[in-house]
Design an enzyme around this catalytic site. Structure first.
Site, short mmCIF file in Angstrom:
data_model
loop_
_atom_site.label_atom_id
_atom_site.label_comp_id
_atom_site.label_asym_id
_atom_site.label_seq_id
_atom_site.Cartn_x
_atom_site.Cartn_y
_atom_site.Cartn_z
N ASN A 222 5.57 -13.97 -6.08
CA ASN A 222 5.31 -13.56 -7.35
C ASN A 222 5.45 -12.11 -7.47
OD1 ASN A 222 3.74 -16.07 -8.51
ND2 ASN A 222 2.53 -15.83 -6.52
N SER B 287 8.38 -8.08 0.29
CA SER B 287 7.04 -9.01 0.19
C SER B 287 7.20 -10.29 0.35
CB SER B 287 6.41 -8.63 -1.14
OG SER B 287 5.16 -9.49 -1.28
N ALA B 288 6.30 -11.11 1.00
CA ALA B 288 6.22 -12.30 1.11
C ALA B 288 5.84 -13.26 -0.05
CB ALA B 288 5.46 -12.82 2.19
N SER B 289 5.48 -12.31 -1.18
CA SER B 289 4.80 -13.02 -2.37
C SER B 289 6.09 -13.28 -3.24
CB SER B 289 4.04 -11.96 -2.82
OG SER B 289 3.62 -12.42 -4.42
N LYS C 240 -3.15 -11.96 5.94
CA LYS C 240 -2.42 -11.00 5.33
C LYS C 240 -0.85 -10.78 5.77
CE LYS C 240 -4.30 -6.81 4.96
NZ LYS C 240 -4.89 -5.73 5.37
N GLY C 241 0.17 -10.82 4.83
CA GLY C 241 1.37 -10.46 5.17
C GLY C 241 2.26 -11.95 5.51
N ILE C 242 1.35 -12.84 5.48
CA ILE C 242 2.39 -14.20 5.68
C ILE C 242 2.35 -14.92 4.44
CG2 ILE C 242 1.34 -13.90 8.15
CD1 ILE C 242 -0.44 -16.40 7.42
N GLU D 152 3.62 -0.60 5.24
CA GLU D 152 2.92 -1.89 5.47
C GLU D 152 1.48 -1.61 5.49
OE1 GLU D 152 2.65 -5.00 6.07
OE2 GLU D 152 4.77 -5.74 5.67
N ASP D 153 0.75 -2.57 5.30
CA ASP D 153 -0.67 -2.55 5.76
C ASP D 153 -1.02 -3.54 6.88
OD1 ASP D 153 -0.52 -4.69 3.96
OD2 ASP D 153 -2.65 -4.40 3.32
N ARG E 210 2.89 -18.31 1.77
CA ARG E 210 2.05 -19.18 1.19
C ARG E 210 2.06 -20.31 1.95
NH1 ARG E 210 4.01 -20.73 -4.42
NH2 ARG E 210 3.86 -18.33 -4.53
N THR F 85 -3.91 -7.01 -4.30
CA THR F 85 -4.09 -8.59 -4.62
C THR F 85 -4.91 -9.20 -3.79
OG1 THR F 85 -1.94 -9.21 -4.28
CG2 THR F 85 -2.09 -8.31 -6.32
N LYS G 96 7.17 -12.58 8.48
CA LYS G 96 6.62 -11.37 9.47
C LYS G 96 5.89 -12.10 10.44
CE LYS G 96 6.48 -8.85 5.04
NZ LYS G 96 5.54 -7.83 4.08
N ASP H 206 6.18 -3.05 1.35
CA ASP H 206 5.42 -4.22 1.17
C ASP H 206 4.71 -4.03 -0.17
OD1 ASP H 206 4.21 -6.71 1.86
OD2 ASP H 206 2.25 -5.74 2.49
N LEU H 207 4.08 -5.32 -0.46
CA LEU H 207 3.42 -5.38 -1.77
C LEU H 207 2.00 -5.19 -1.69
CD1 LEU H 207 3.54 -5.22 -5.10
CD2 LEU H 207 3.70 -7.92 -4.71
N ASP H 208 1.32 -6.06 -1.27
CA ASP H 208 -0.14 -6.37 -1.23
C ASP H 208 -0.65 -5.45 -0.25
OD1 ASP H 208 -0.17 -8.23 -3.01
OD2 ASP H 208 -0.29 -10.06 -1.77
#
Length: 216
Positions: free
Chosen positions: A119, A115-117, A44-46, A170-171, A48, A16, A146, A8-10
């Site tokens: 960006n 990642s769901a991002s 978190k994790g979902i 994951e976080d 936009r 971020t 997710k 995952d990213l964030d």
């Protein structure tokens, strides 16, 4: 032996979340909705659009806007978020991440980003770690977010591995659930959220030994 890594990213590679929070808080305020950091944890994790839907529901405004209007609101939030990210640099990598990615590169262990991002590619570039990832899953290709395992299954397939051959990082509880439902070994990065189901939970990548991890 595990043969690949899915991140995952964030909250895993960089944090971020604070920028997401500032951008969502500003947008919510424009809509006369007040959100705090505790509520922000539920985002978190979902995706936009899912985040926007949760904010509108929280403010009792879920039926006020058309889909087109909601997409415009989400785009406005993202523009603000990207502006806030302009100062992101390699110094914003979370502890131990760079060394862990470098160890994987040296061993020829492929890495994918789940990642769901939307960006994510830009963020990886700013962090100067894009070269460590063989593939970044495009969230626009997903049918479900997710905790559905779809993004993790796509990530494993993108590096030509079966899910059970990979380790997911994951976080968020939703992410851990998705990793486990995909059939992967799950590493949780400690957070305020209880990471139920994780095979191991650590405070940072500094606590992980790649060789040992790959034996699971």
């Amino acid at each position: 032996m595990k043969k690949g890594l899915v991140f995952d990213l964030d909250g895993v590679i960089t944090d971020t979340a604070k920028f997401h929070y500032l951008a969502w808080k500003a947008l919510a305020a424009e809509l006369d909705i007040t959100i705090d950091e505790k509520f922000n944890e539920t985002l978190k994790g979902i995706s936009r659009m899912d985040s926007l839907d949760r904010i509108l529901a929280f403010g009792g405004k879920e039926d006020i806007y058309t889909q087109e209007e909601k997409e415009a609101l989400a785009a406005k939030k993202n523009t603000h978020y990207v502006e806030l990210l302009s100062e992101l640099s390699p110094s914003d990598l979370l502890p131990g991440v760079h060394d862990f990615l470098e160890a994987a590169r040296v061993k020829g262990i492929p890495c994918a980003l789940a990642s769901a991002s939307k960006n994510a590619p830009m963020i990886l570039d700013k962090l100067d770690v894009a070269n460590y990832f063989a593939h970044v899953v495009d969230p626009a290709t997903l049918k479900k977010g997710k905790p559905d395992p779809e993004i993790f299954l796509k990530a494993a397939a993108s590096i030509n591995l079966a899910p059970e051959e990979t380790i997911g990082f994951e976080d968020a509880a939703a992410g851990i659930q998705g990793i486990k439902e995909a059939g992967m070994y799950a590493v949780g990065l400690e957070t305020t959220e209880k990471l139920t189901g994780a095979d191991i939970v650590v405070k940072s990548f500094n606590e992980l030994d790649l060789d040992e991890l790959l034996t699971h």
